[in-house]
Design a protein around this motif. Structure first.
Motif, short mmCIF file in Angstrom:
data_model
loop_
_atom_site.label_atom_id
_atom_site.label_comp_id
_atom_site.label_asym_id
_atom_site.label_seq_id
_atom_site.Cartn_x
_atom_site.Cartn_y
_atom_site.Cartn_z
N UNK A 124 42.37 -60.09 81.27
CA UNK A 124 42.97 -58.90 80.69
C UNK A 124 43.62 -59.22 79.34
N UNK A 125 44.28 -60.40 79.26
CA UNK A 125 44.87 -60.80 77.98
C UNK A 125 43.79 -61.05 76.93
N UNK A 126 42.68 -61.63 77.34
CA UNK A 126 41.58 -61.84 76.40
C UNK A 126 41.02 -60.51 75.91
N UNK A 127 40.93 -59.54 76.82
CA UNK A 127 40.43 -58.23 76.41
C UNK A 127 41.36 -57.58 75.40
N UNK A 128 42.66 -57.75 75.59
CA UNK A 128 43.63 -57.19 74.64
C UNK A 128 43.47 -57.83 73.27
N UNK A 129 43.33 -59.16 73.24
CA UNK A 129 43.13 -59.83 71.96
C UNK A 129 41.83 -59.38 71.30
N UNK A 130 40.79 -59.16 72.09
CA UNK A 130 39.52 -58.70 71.54
C UNK A 130 39.68 -57.33 70.89
N UNK A 131 40.40 -56.42 71.54
CA UNK A 131 40.60 -55.08 70.97
C UNK A 131 41.35 -55.18 69.64
N UNK A 132 42.39 -56.02 69.62
CA UNK A 132 43.15 -56.15 68.38
C UNK A 132 42.29 -56.71 67.25
N UNK A 133 41.49 -57.72 67.54
CA UNK A 133 40.62 -58.29 66.51
C UNK A 133 39.55 -57.30 66.07
N UNK A 134 39.03 -56.52 67.01
CA UNK A 134 38.03 -55.52 66.64
C UNK A 134 38.63 -54.45 65.75
N UNK A 135 39.85 -54.04 66.06
CA UNK A 135 40.52 -53.05 65.23
C UNK A 135 40.74 -53.58 63.82
N UNK A 136 41.13 -54.86 63.72
CA UNK A 136 41.34 -55.46 62.41
C UNK A 136 40.04 -55.50 61.62
N UNK A 137 38.94 -55.82 62.28
CA UNK A 137 37.65 -55.86 61.59
C UNK A 137 37.27 -54.48 61.07
N UNK A 138 37.52 -53.45 61.86
CA UNK A 138 37.19 -52.09 61.42
C UNK A 138 38.05 -51.65 60.24
N UNK A 139 39.31 -52.03 60.26
CA UNK A 139 40.17 -51.71 59.13
C UNK A 139 39.71 -52.44 57.87
N UNK A 140 39.25 -53.67 58.06
CA UNK A 140 38.74 -54.42 56.91
C UNK A 140 37.51 -53.78 56.31
N UNK A 141 36.72 -53.10 57.14
CA UNK A 141 35.51 -52.44 56.63
C UNK A 141 35.84 -51.32 55.65
N UNK A 142 37.01 -50.69 55.80
CA UNK A 142 37.37 -49.59 54.91
C UNK A 142 37.57 -50.07 53.48
N UNK A 143 38.08 -51.26 53.32
CA UNK A 143 38.31 -51.81 51.98
C UNK A 143 37.18 -52.71 51.51
#
Length: 717
Positions: A124-143
């Protein structure tokens, strides 16, 4: 007209009949009034040719469809077509799990179903870290577009500037201003050619790309066998066992008859797949770790070995269950069907005439483990015990180790074969003592041999610190004969038995206690162990314990110890008469897989003839070895001749070294000698020890002169 008796009018037409014309009493029926004749449709009617042809074609088609080759071809076509579908499904799932948390959620459900709450929390902790990293990647795509444009503009400017500077340098060097644009034009030409090549290649690439993609999907599906079971090739009946897959292992565990295990597998979201580690190739079989669900103990699975093997379409001896270090985990090794009945190759001792050995750093090539890897064992400072039922290869396995170690000329052997049928006869000229025979007299000699080893051990222990000693190996084969011997010595002490008064027992115990430290070791081979013929204190004193096939689990515990048996060692499950030369070994001298307490070794068989040829080579490197056929000699010792012999080529030798070599030459006569005894023996001859450089020495010249004078004084017969 009417019938006077019946009252019926005979001229009245019968209802449903054809029209009739009557003349007198006759009724006339016209031919045209008769119904058309009905054709016979029975079995004797002729079949038209067209119908017969149709029937023949239908039968031929049915025969072709039902033919084995047609079915095989249909399965083949369906299988390879479905490999593409299955491969696409697998790739899609992989992509989906790499982009989402589906994988983590599946593993969380499996861990919860298995009762592994800590593991579920970790996923479950790994899944949480994965979501956070995925969100960061998507935000990076905007710029990303802005950064890409900025980077492209910077690269273009730097590139143009660099080309311009390069052109200026060329123009200055060539004194031609037109060369300024040459680097830029070169790059433009390269771009034009790249575009041309791309336009030529683009068509074939786009044409081949779908087929390459289909081939890749087919390859993935084929490797994973992603096709329905009916389309897969049938398992050959002569192989005698199905290939091991995760579903087969889980099904075999589910059907063991352990209710808690069956219920847990049924409740798991992935049908029990989370229990299994990777299935890996391991020699002539496969290996897999199984993490049992909460409430199921490892010994429950161990006790079901036969049923588990049968569920896996294997014989009992083809499945081994061991306990690794991980909690609630069993390790299954599953042999290919029939693989363990195939012999292994010959010993390197037979095939390599240039083989060498080293007592301290070398390892004996004993055989192969179940993985098919070479089983190498270290014999350095390790007492050894080997046991098993009769005629299982105990002597051959023990002798193979001695044959290897005998290649090291520094090692001395003293051997007692209490069977006495010639299994160790080839060691004549290699061993300094060789006792062969099963009688009480042979047991007495073997006991005295062990007592001489004890005396040598005690002498070495009392030597100055740092003294280096040659390895001394005492071997007693069929040691149960010694423990069961009823003979009693002149001092009223029995030779056999397991009490403190037993001479053989106490000698073995003393060697086990301190012999290792000074390289005086005891190897014993015994059969069918019991508390009477293999006392507890003796068997537990061995550093390396090995067992061939045994009859009961209690005997296995005697042979290997409780720890090894509790960890999965099961020599009592080896097949008597079939698994000859197969040992279960518990020792720190052999590489044992992590988490296991023993290893199963299939030893190389070395026949008596081959062993004789090997010892013939060994004797060439051990010149001058005299083998005594007993613990001592009945002839009186000749101290002067013996002293001359041990001096060898040395002009002088220290007295303590002389006494040491005398004890090695004849332990019974000289092991108790002191410096005074040596002086008393030499003083009457005129060769008494004298002091040289502050130490007492014996002169070879004086001893030789004393011998010559004695021979001169001896009257000729």
């Amino acid at each position: 007209m009417s019938d006077p008796d019946s009252g019926h009018d005979l001229n009245r037409p019968i209802p449903g009949s054809a029209p009739a014309h009557t003349r007198g009493h006759l009724t006339l029926v016209k031919d045209t009034d008769l119904p058309p004749p009905q054709q016979d449709q029975g079995a004797f009617a002729p079949v038209p040719e067209r119908e017969r042809s149709r029937r023949r074609v239908r039968r031929a088609l049915l025969a072709a469809v039902r033919h084995d080759r047609t079915r095989t071809a249909a399965r083949y076509a369906a299988r390879h077509g479905l490999y593409v579908v299955g491969g696409a499904r697998i790739v899609t799932r992989r992509v989906w799990e790499s982009r989402t948390t589906a994988r983590y959620e599946r593993l969380i459900r499996a861990a919860e179903a298995a009762g592994q709450l800590e593991e579920a929390k970790e996923w479950e902790e790994r899944a949480t870290r994965f979501r956070q990293q995925r969100h960061q990647r998507r935000m990076d795509l905007l710029t990303a577009p802005g950064r890409a444009l900025h980077g492209a503009a910077s690269a273009a400017g730097l590139g143009a500037g660099g080309l311009l500077l390069l052109g200026v340098a060329l123009a200055v060097a060539n004194e031609n201003p037109a060369d300024i644009v040459d680097p830029t034009m070169f790059v433009i030409d390269m771009v034009r050619w790249a575009v041309f090549v791309g336009s030529v290649v683009w068509g074939p690439v786009t044409t081949a790309a779908p087929w390459v993609a289909l081939a890749a999907l087919w390859s993935v599906g084929r490797k994973r066998q992603a096709a329905p079971q009916w389309s897969l090739p049938a398992v050959r009946s002569d192989v005698g066992g199905e290939p091991i897959t995760p579903s087969i292992v889980v099904t075999a565990l589910r059907d063991l008859g352990i209710s808690q295990l069956r219920k847990a597998i049924k409740d798991m979201g992935d049908a029990g797949a989370a229990m299994l580690g990777p299935i890996t190739l391991a020699g002539c079989g496969v290996e897999v770790d199984v993490t049992l669900p909460s409430g199921v103990s490892t010994n429950e699975v161990q006790s079901k070995r036969r049923k588990l093997a049968e569920n896996l379409s294997r014989h009992e001896h083809e499945v081994f269950i061991t306990i690794p270090t991980a909690a609630r985990t069993v390790r299954l090794w599953i042999a290919d069907s029939g693989a363990l009945d195939e012999p292994i190759g010959p010993s390197p001792l037979v095939t390599d005439p240039d083989l060498t050995a080293h007592y301290k750093t070398g390892r004996a090539p004993w055989g192969q483990d179940l993985r098919g890897d070479a089983a190498l064992i270290s014999l350095y400072q390790r007492h050894l015990l080997m046991t098993g039922l009769s005629n299982q290869g105990k002597t051959a396995s023990l002798r193979a180790l001695a044959l290897w170690l005998a290649h090291d000329p520094a090692v001395e052997f003293r051997i007692a074969d209490l069977k006495g049928v010639g299994d160790w006869a080839m060691f004549g000229g290699v061993a300094t003592v060789l006792i062969e025979g099963p009688t009480d007299d042979h047991v007495i000699e073997a006991t005295e041999m062990l007592e001489d080893l004890v005396a040598e051990m005690e002498r070495r222990i009392q030597a100055p610190p740092g003294t280096v000693f040659a390895p001394l190996i005492g071997i007693v084969d069929e040691a149960q004969v010694a423990f069961m011997c009823p003979a009693v010595g002149p001092d009223k002490r029995p030779y056999g038995g397991s009490k403190a008064t037993s001479r053989y027992f106490m000698a073995a115990r003393k060697l086990h206690n301190q012999g290792r430290a000074v390289d005086v070791l005891l190897w014993e081979g015994t059969q069918d162990p019991t508390d009477q013929n293999l006392p507890k204190l003796v068997r537990e004193g061995a550093h390396t314990r090995a067992s061939l096939a045994l009859g009961t689990e209690s005997q296995a515990r005697m042979a290997l110890g409780d720890k090894a048996v509790d960890g999965g060692a099961a020599p009592h499950l080896l097949r008597q008469g079939l698994d000859k030369g197969t040992l279960v070994v518990a020792s720190d001298g052999i590489t044992i897989p992590a988490g296991q307490s023993s290893i199963t070794v299939r030893t190389h068989y070395i026949s008596t003839d081959d062993a004789t040829q090997i010892t013939d080579r060994i004797k060439a490197g051990r010149e001058g070895v005299t083998t005594r056929t007993g613990a001592g000699t009945d002839e009186p010792a000749d101290p002067l001749a013996d002293i001359h012999a041990v001096l060898g080529e040395n002009e002088r030798m220290r007295t303590d070294e002389v006494r040491q070599r005398l004890a090695e030459r004849n332990p019974r006569e000289y092991r108790t000698w002191t410096a005074s005894d040596l002086t008393r023996a030499l003083d009457p001859t005129g060769a008494a020890p004298y002091k040289s450089s502050g130490v007492m020495v014996v002169s070879r010249a004086r001893v030789r002169e004393a011998l010559a004078a004695r021979d001169t004084d001896t009257p000729q017969s």
